[in-house]
Each structure stands twice: as C-alpha cells, then as structure tokens.
Design a protein around this motif. Structure first.
Motif, short mmCIF file in Angstrom:
data_model
loop_
_atom_site.label_atom_id
_atom_site.label_comp_id
_atom_site.label_asym_id
_atom_site.label_seq_id
_atom_site.Cartn_x
_atom_site.Cartn_y
_atom_site.Cartn_z
N TYR A 24 0.82 -1.22 0.00
CA TYR A 24 0.00 0.00 0.00
C TYR A 24 0.86 1.27 0.00
O TYR A 24 0.48 2.27 0.58
CB TYR A 24 -0.91 0.02 1.24
CG TYR A 24 -1.79 -1.20 1.36
CD1 TYR A 24 -2.64 -1.56 0.33
CD2 TYR A 24 -1.78 -1.98 2.50
CE1 TYR A 24 -3.46 -2.67 0.43
CE2 TYR A 24 -2.59 -3.09 2.62
CZ TYR A 24 -3.44 -3.43 1.57
OH TYR A 24 -4.25 -4.52 1.68
N ASP A 45 1.60 3.49 -2.24
CA ASP A 45 1.04 4.69 -2.88
C ASP A 45 -0.46 4.80 -2.65
O ASP A 45 -1.14 5.56 -3.33
CB ASP A 45 1.32 4.66 -4.39
CG ASP A 45 2.80 4.54 -4.66
OD1 ASP A 45 3.57 5.23 -3.96
OD2 ASP A 45 3.17 3.74 -5.54
N ASP A 46 -0.98 4.03 -1.73
CA ASP A 46 -2.43 3.98 -1.61
C ASP A 46 -2.77 3.61 -0.17
O ASP A 46 -1.91 3.29 0.63
CB ASP A 46 -2.97 2.89 -2.57
CG ASP A 46 -4.41 3.17 -2.94
OD1 ASP A 46 -5.01 4.10 -2.38
OD2 ASP A 46 -4.93 2.44 -3.80
N THR A 47 -4.03 3.67 0.14
CA THR A 47 -4.45 3.17 1.44
C THR A 47 -5.11 1.81 1.24
O THR A 47 -5.52 1.47 0.13
CB THR A 47 -5.46 4.12 2.11
OG1 THR A 47 -6.57 4.28 1.22
CG2 THR A 47 -4.84 5.47 2.40
N GLY A 48 -5.21 1.05 2.29
CA GLY A 48 -5.82 -0.26 2.17
C GLY A 48 -5.99 -0.88 3.53
O GLY A 48 -5.64 -0.28 4.55
N ASP A 85 -2.66 -9.14 3.34
CA ASP A 85 -3.00 -7.86 2.73
C ASP A 85 -3.67 -8.11 1.39
O ASP A 85 -3.62 -9.23 0.86
CB ASP A 85 -1.77 -6.95 2.58
CG ASP A 85 -0.78 -7.46 1.54
OD1 ASP A 85 -1.17 -7.59 0.36
OD2 ASP A 85 0.38 -7.73 1.91
N GLY A 89 -3.27 -5.95 -1.29
CA GLY A 89 -2.61 -5.15 -2.32
C GLY A 89 -1.70 -6.03 -3.14
O GLY A 89 -1.68 -7.24 -2.99
N ARG A 125 4.90 -4.79 -4.81
CA ARG A 125 5.67 -4.36 -5.97
C ARG A 125 6.94 -5.19 -6.03
O ARG A 125 7.52 -5.51 -5.01
CB ARG A 125 6.01 -2.87 -5.82
CG ARG A 125 4.75 -2.06 -5.72
CD ARG A 125 4.91 -0.67 -5.17
NE ARG A 125 6.23 -0.24 -4.87
CZ ARG A 125 6.69 0.96 -5.19
NH1 ARG A 125 5.94 1.79 -5.88
NH2 ARG A 125 7.89 1.32 -4.82
#
Lengths: 130, 120
Positions: free
Chosen positions: A25, A27-30, A51, A53, A56
């Motif tokens: 996460y 670059d993002d929320t989750g 998780d 996501g 990467r």
C-alpha cells in the motif's frame, strides 16, 4: 509461551505488518487482516497477516533501507509460509509451545543454540552486499 | 498515565555525549519504521564530525525492527575506515535481531558503553 517466543512473535508480526504497509500500500491506502490464534490440537500459536494489495517487485537496487524484514521473519518464526497472488499476500507464521525447539530455546543471555547460529550465519548474507 | 499517550510511547530519543575523540549516542525508546529516520539523522550528524570512535548505545531500546537494523548498516558503511563503529546491546529486544541477521559479525557489540569506549 516463553518470553523469548513472545519477543520473537512481536517482532516477526511487526515486520509482516510493516511489509504489508510498505509493499502493498505504498502509494495507496488499504486494509489488512491480522489473525492470531492458539491451535490446541497442535499446541501451537499461529499468526497470519493478509494484505489485499499487490507487492511491488523489488527494484534492481533496493537501497540500504530495504530487504531485511523477510530474513528477520524467517529467523524469528519457527515456521513461515509466504503466499503471493494478484489478490494479495499472506504471511503465515507459527510457534510451537510444547516443543522447545527453534526460537523457543534461543535465549540470548543463556545457553547458545547452535541451530540459530547457523541461521544467523546464513542471514549474514543479507548484509554481505553493503 | 502519560506514558500511555501515543506520542510518548512511540518515540525514540538520542542523547549525544562526547568523550575526547569518541562520540556516544545513547538511544532510548522504540526503533521502528517511523522512528528510525531520527536515529539516521543523528548518526549522519555524528559521522560528519569524523570521530575516531562512534558508540551507538542501544541498551535503552525496547524494540528494534528491520528499519533500525538498516540504519545501523548505513552507518557502518558511512563510517568506513576512519571511524570505528561500535554497538552496545544486550537482551532480546536489540541483541537478538542483531545476531539473527548477522549484523553482530559486521559491527562489534559490547555490553556497556564503557566497555565499547575502552575496547582496542
């Protein structure tokens, strides 16, 4: 659980959560799930961090601040399974209560466990590139 | 109850002491993803002074994750030949992660800052 196991579980769980926060996460929320449970038939404590996501792929040069969480989890937990898919990543760790093996008897100030020294040496590879 | 406040319980402090040509950084608190950069800043500042010896005293650190270990690796690399980097660590919170990752083989670890300062 022994004090050693509690310390190992706390740090390993932290590292698994940190990995989810950083890799899934960034670059993002989750959201992620943390499940901790005692399995009486196996006399085992199991911690699972899931998780949703997508981790990467590690960059070619991950830099000095990265890449030590998973080796640390592998050294701290008595058993680790990491499952990655496009839906997310699950890190499943466990510690056996009855069997005084692995982390359970790795008292830092007490008797040395040769097994952990071997793992420590193998972990040294994680630092060999600096 | 003030210790239960998040800002109090989740923090790290770094005390800087000069001992002749040596610098001792006394670290206290929790070294994790959020607090490790603070130690990184203090280490950079200390290494910029090019001391002969830099002791990082972790004996008051209650928690150290891989982010804290990584800061130590960077310091070890930055110290190079000029500055002898030494750690003070004992107990499961700090010595165990150092040993499990093999970092104790790269940076010498002592049980007290006196011992680290007086070591050859």
């Amino acid at each position: 659980m022994s004090g050693d196991q509690v310390g190992a579980l706390t740090l390993a769980t932290y590292e698994a959560l940190a990995n989810a926060a950083i890799h899934a996460y960034l670059d993002d929320t989750g959201t992620f799930d943390l499940l901790a449970r005692y399995l009486p038939d196996r006399d085992r404590v199991e911690v699972t961090v899931t998780d949703y996501g997508r981790w990467r792929p590690p960059p070619d040069d991950p830099g000095p601040f990265s890449g030590r969480g998973i080796p640390l989890i592998q050294a701290l937990a008595e058993h680790v399974d990491i499952t990655r898919s496009t839906q997310g990543t699950t890190v499943r760790m466990h510690w056996n209560l009855g069997l005084q093996t692995g982390t359970a008897k790795n008292s830092v100030d007490g008797e040395e466990d040769p097994a952990i020294d071997r793992r420590g040496l193998s972990r040294a590879a994680a630092f060999s590139s600096y | 109850m003030e210790s239960s406040e998040p800002s109090e319980s989740h923090s790290v402090t770094v005390a800087v002491e000069e001992h002749g040509s040596a610098i001792v950084l006394g670290v206290a608190g929790e070294l994790d993803l959020l607090t490790a950069p603070k130690l990184q800043d203090e280490l950079t500042r200390a290494l910029d002074q090019r001391p002969q010896t830099l002791v990082i005293d972790l004996s008051k650190v209650e928690f150290m994750g891989s982010a804290g270990l990584s800061v130590l690796v960077v310091a070890h690399r930055t110290a190079g030949e000029h500055t002898k980097l030494r750690l003070v660590a004992h107990g499961n919170a700090t010595f165990r992660p150092l040993r499990l990752t093999g970092l104790d083989q790269a940076i010498p670890v002592y049980r007290s800052s006196d011992e680290a300062l007086n070591a050859e």
